[in-house]
Write an enzyme that holds these catalytic residues in place. Structure first.
Site, short mmCIF file in Angstrom:
data_model
loop_
_atom_site.label_atom_id
_atom_site.label_comp_id
_atom_site.label_asym_id
_atom_site.label_seq_id
_atom_site.Cartn_x
_atom_site.Cartn_y
_atom_site.Cartn_z
N ASP A 34 -11.24 2.68 3.33
CA ASP A 34 -11.57 1.26 3.25
C ASP A 34 -13.08 1.07 3.05
OD1 ASP A 34 -9.45 -0.57 3.41
OD2 ASP A 34 -9.20 -0.23 5.56
N GLN A 80 -5.04 -1.47 9.26
CA GLN A 80 -4.94 -2.81 8.67
C GLN A 80 -5.55 -3.84 9.60
OE1 GLN A 80 -3.85 -3.33 5.54
NE2 GLN A 80 -4.25 -5.50 5.70
N LYS A 115 0.84 -1.20 0.00
CA LYS A 115 0.00 0.00 0.00
C LYS A 115 0.87 1.25 0.00
CE LYS A 115 -3.96 -2.34 2.02
NZ LYS A 115 -4.82 -2.64 3.16
N1 GUN Z 1 -7.21 -6.85 5.73
C1 GUN Z 1 -7.51 -7.59 4.63
N2 GUN Z 1 -8.02 -6.80 3.67
C2 GUN Z 1 -8.04 -5.55 4.16
C3 GUN Z 1 -8.45 -4.29 3.63
O1 GUN Z 1 -8.91 -4.16 2.50
N3 GUN Z 1 -8.29 -3.23 4.46
C4 GUN Z 1 -7.81 -3.34 5.72
N4 GUN Z 1 -7.72 -2.25 6.46
N5 GUN Z 1 -7.42 -4.48 6.24
C5 GUN Z 1 -7.54 -5.57 5.46
#
Ligand code: GUN
Length: 274
Positions: free
Chosen positions: A111, A88, A44
């Site tokens: 998100d 996350q 990311k």
């Molecule tokens: N864990 C797995 N997929 C995601 C996501 O798209 N966003 C976040 N914040 N955590 C995750």
């Protein structure tokens, strides 16, 4: 596809910086040492750099407490240089994910996990789409196949993928079925699917004999098999023989997910920068 969308985002970022002197900013919070999360967060941050975003990664120790985490979220909510905030998941067991998600300013919730944003998705009036389902929709769109009237089957009902995925397919007028661990005769249902989206987190769970000839198959899973190799939820070799389109793992949905996160962050910045 992911590269193409990222190039467009980069162009829009340059334009925004030129016009306003401000750069989209994303803050990523990671708590603990979960190896998969470490990889996702690294990717990311790398994605942000590529399109010219400002990004900040906050690493909290496994033993971090809610007070510390919430204080960080509140600080980022107030930070004018940060337009998107992402924590996350999964968090260590002693922390309350729901409370953290609720603490994020919905305008910065790139998100789209906050109930305000999930509710907006439900009624079809949204600024952000959750990243993985949004990426899947772009992949389906790229085939040129119309979703309206098609049998769409989503295997998995998580808040992150399955549920919002079903909503997005429904908005495009698909006939949507959601399957999960208690579904009886799973293969009977998956075999009806013109569009099959699989997000269960079990290696090679869907095999070619469970897929309709000519179906579009989107594999959201990332698992390690017995040999330690990354594989999807769909058994690729048998599935590709019957599918008309199929996404590989790795290199399919994953890069699109991060691209959609970048898109959401740009949207958030455009809305917040006046
Ligand atoms: N864990 C797995 N997929 C995601 C996501 O798209 N966003 C976040 N914040 N955590 C995750």
């Amino acid at each position: 596809m992911a590269l193409r969308v990222r190039e467009k985002i980069k162009k829009d970022v340059d334009e925004l910086v030129q016009k306003t002197g401000k750069r989209p900013g994303l803050a990523v919070i990671i708590v603990g040492e979960d190896p998969a999360s470490q990889v996702y967060v690294r990717n990311k941050a790398k994605g942000c750099e590529e399109v010219g975003f400002h990004s900040e990664v906050y690493r909290l120790p496994e033993a971090a407490q809610m007070e510390e985490l919430l204080a960080l979220v509140h600080k980022l909510n107030e930070d004018e240089n940060i337009h998107g905030i992402l924590c996350q998941l999964p968090l260590p067991k002693h922390l309350d994910e729901t409370e953290v998600i609720l603490a994020i300013d919905p305008n910065k919730d790139v998100d789209a996990f906050h109930p305000v944003n999930t509710g907006k998705i439900m009624i079809g009036n949204y600024s952000f789409l959750p990243c993985t389902p949004a990426g899947v929709m772009e992949l389906i769109a790229s085939t040129g196949v119309e979703i309206a009237g098609k049998e769409c089957v989503v295997v998995g009902r998580s808040n992150i993928v399955g549920k919002p995925q079903a909503m997005l397919l429904l908005q495009k007028n698909g006939t949507v079925t959601i399957c999960h661990s208690k579904t009886k005769n799973l293969a009977e249902t998956t075999k009806r699917a013109d569009i099959l989206v699989v997000a269960v987190g079990r290696a090679n769970f869907i095999t070619g004999d469970m897929i309709k000839e000519g179906a579009i198959v989107i594999d959201v899973g990332i698992n390690r098999n017995e040999e330690g190799k990354l594989v999807g939820d769909v058994h690729f070799d048998s599935a590709e023989k019957v599918a008309s389109y199929i996404t590989p793992v790795p290199g399919g949905v994953g890069p699109m997910t991060i691209t959609m996160l970048l898109k959401n962050t740009l949207t958030a910045a455009q809305q917040q920068i006046k």
